[in-house]
Motif scaffolding. Structure first.
Motif, PDB file in Angstrom:
ATOM      1  N   LYS A   1       0.951  -1.215  -0.068  1.00  0.00           N
ATOM      2  CA  LYS A   1       0.050   0.063  -0.069  1.00  0.00           C
ATOM      3  C   LYS A   1       1.003   1.078   0.079  1.00  0.00           C
ATOM      4  O   LYS A   1       1.949   1.315   0.646  1.00  0.00           O
ATOM      5  N   SER A   2       0.416   2.176  -0.692  1.00  0.00           N
ATOM      6  CA  SER A   2       1.250   3.502  -0.967  1.00  0.00           C
ATOM      7  C   SER A   2       1.034   4.190   0.726  1.00  0.00           C
ATOM      8  O   SER A   2       0.183   3.982   1.440  1.00  0.00           O
TER       9      SER A   2
ATOM     10  N   ARG B   1      -1.945   4.182   3.550  1.00  0.00           N
ATOM     11  CA  ARG B   1      -1.768   3.915   4.852  1.00  0.00           C
ATOM     12  C   ARG B   1      -2.015   5.096   5.949  1.00  0.00           C
ATOM     13  O   ARG B   1      -2.496   4.739   6.916  1.00  0.00           O
ATOM     14  N   LEU B   2      -1.781   6.023   5.461  1.00  0.00           N
ATOM     15  CA  LEU B   2      -2.071   7.476   6.414  1.00  0.00           C
ATOM     16  C   LEU B   2      -3.624   7.416   6.529  1.00  0.00           C
ATOM     17  O   LEU B   2      -4.265   7.554   7.475  1.00  0.00           O
TER      18      LEU B   2
END
Length: 117
Positions: free
Chosen positions: A3-4, A8-9
Protein backbone atom coordinates in the motif's frame (compact mmCIF):
# COMPACT_ATOMS: atom_id res chain seq x y z
CA UNK A 1 1.13 -5.22 -3.58
CA UNK A 2 2.30 -2.79 -0.97
CA UNK A 3 0.00 0.00 0.00
CA UNK A 4 1.15 3.51 -0.70
CA UNK A 5 1.90 5.95 2.07
CA UNK A 6 -1.34 7.82 1.37
CA UNK A 7 -3.39 4.65 1.73
CA UNK A 8 -1.67 3.75 5.01
CA UNK A 9 -2.24 7.28 6.34
CA UNK A 10 -5.91 7.08 5.40
CA UNK A 11 -6.22 3.84 7.37
CA UNK A 12 -4.50 5.32 10.41
CA UNK A 13 -6.78 8.38 10.33
CA UNK A 14 -9.79 6.08 10.32
CA UNK A 15 -8.33 4.32 13.36
CA UNK A 16 -7.93 7.69 15.12
CA UNK A 17 -11.54 8.53 14.33
CA UNK A 18 -12.64 5.34 16.10
CA UNK A 19 -10.74 6.45 19.17
CA UNK A 20 -12.35 9.89 19.05
CA UNK A 21 -15.77 8.33 18.62
CA UNK A 22 -15.26 6.30 21.80
CA UNK A 23 -14.82 9.48 23.88
CA UNK A 24 -18.57 10.22 24.13
CA UNK A 25 -19.24 6.58 24.95
CA UNK A 26 -16.85 6.64 27.90
CA UNK A 27 -18.21 10.00 29.08
CA UNK A 28 -21.77 8.66 28.89
CA UNK A 29 -20.76 5.62 30.95
CA UNK A 30 -18.67 7.66 33.41
CA UNK A 31 -21.02 7.33 36.43
CA UNK A 32 -21.17 3.55 36.01
CA UNK A 33 -17.40 3.33 35.51
CA UNK A 34 -16.71 5.42 38.61
CA UNK A 35 -19.10 3.29 40.65
CA UNK A 36 -17.43 0.09 39.46
CA UNK A 37 -13.98 1.50 40.31
CA UNK A 38 -15.20 2.49 43.78
CA UNK A 39 -16.61 -1.03 44.21
CA UNK A 40 -13.12 -2.43 43.63
CA UNK A 41 -13.27 -3.60 40.03
CA UNK A 42 -10.18 -3.06 37.91
CA UNK A 43 -10.06 -0.95 34.77
CA UNK A 44 -9.20 -4.07 32.79
CA UNK A 45 -12.30 -5.94 34.00
CA UNK A 46 -14.52 -2.93 33.26
CA UNK A 47 -13.06 -2.50 29.77
CA UNK A 48 -13.41 -6.21 28.93
CA UNK A 49 -17.08 -6.25 29.89
CA UNK A 50 -17.94 -3.02 28.08
CA UNK A 51 -15.95 -4.12 25.02
CA UNK A 52 -17.61 -7.54 24.80
CA UNK A 53 -21.04 -5.92 25.26
CA UNK A 54 -20.21 -3.58 22.37
CA UNK A 55 -20.73 -0.41 24.40
CA UNK A 56 -17.20 0.81 23.64
CA UNK A 57 -14.97 0.04 20.67
CA UNK A 58 -11.68 1.56 21.78
CA UNK A 59 -8.52 -0.21 22.84
CA UNK A 60 -7.77 -0.85 26.49
CA UNK A 61 -4.95 1.69 26.50
CA UNK A 62 -7.21 4.45 25.17
CA UNK A 63 -9.95 3.46 27.62
CA UNK A 64 -7.54 3.79 30.57
CA UNK A 65 -6.37 7.18 29.28
CA UNK A 66 -9.96 8.44 29.05
CA UNK A 67 -10.88 7.05 32.46
CA UNK A 68 -7.83 8.63 34.10
CA UNK A 69 -8.53 12.00 32.49
CA UNK A 70 -12.27 12.22 32.93
CA UNK A 71 -13.21 10.47 36.15
CA UNK A 72 -12.95 11.60 39.73
CA UNK A 73 -11.35 8.31 40.78
CA UNK A 74 -7.65 9.25 40.92
CA UNK A 75 -6.38 6.41 43.09
CA UNK A 76 -3.74 4.08 41.73
CA UNK A 77 -4.45 0.37 41.69
CA UNK A 78 -0.87 -0.73 42.11
CA UNK A 79 0.14 -2.38 45.35
CA UNK A 80 3.35 -0.33 45.39
CA UNK A 81 1.40 2.93 45.47
CA UNK A 82 -0.92 1.61 48.21
CA UNK A 83 2.05 0.57 50.37
CA UNK A 84 3.74 3.93 49.76
CA UNK A 85 0.60 5.81 50.76
CA UNK A 86 0.24 3.71 53.92
CA UNK A 87 3.84 4.38 54.94
CA UNK A 88 3.59 8.12 54.35
CA UNK A 89 0.30 8.24 56.26
CA UNK A 90 1.83 6.48 59.27
CA UNK A 91 4.78 8.88 59.50
CA UNK A 92 2.70 12.02 59.09
CA UNK A 93 1.38 12.01 62.66
CA UNK A 94 4.46 10.73 64.44
CA UNK A 95 6.41 12.89 66.84
CA UNK A 96 10.08 13.81 66.34
CA UNK A 97 11.15 11.58 69.24
CA UNK A 98 9.72 8.52 67.53
CA UNK A 99 11.46 9.41 64.29
CA UNK A 100 14.81 9.82 66.08
CA UNK A 101 14.57 6.22 67.33
CA UNK A 102 15.04 4.99 63.78
CA UNK A 103 18.62 3.82 63.27
CA UNK A 104 20.56 5.53 60.54
CA UNK A 105 22.78 8.44 59.76
CA UNK A 106 22.17 11.68 61.62
CA UNK A 107 24.36 14.73 61.03
CA UNK A 108 25.22 17.10 63.85
CA UNK A 109 27.00 20.31 62.97
CA UNK A 110 28.70 20.61 66.39
CA UNK A 111 31.30 18.23 67.82
CA UNK A 112 30.52 16.13 70.86
CA UNK A 113 33.72 16.25 72.94
CA UNK A 114 32.87 13.01 74.74
CA UNK A 115 32.82 11.09 71.46
CA UNK A 116 36.16 12.55 70.35
CA UNK A 117 38.04 11.41 73.49
Amino acid sequence: MNKSLSERLALSVRHDEKARQSFPDVIALRPEIEQALNDGWTRRQIWELLHTEGKIKCTYQWFVTLVNRHTNNKQCNTSFQRKKNLRSGDNAGSSPSIQSENPGFSFQSTFNKEELI
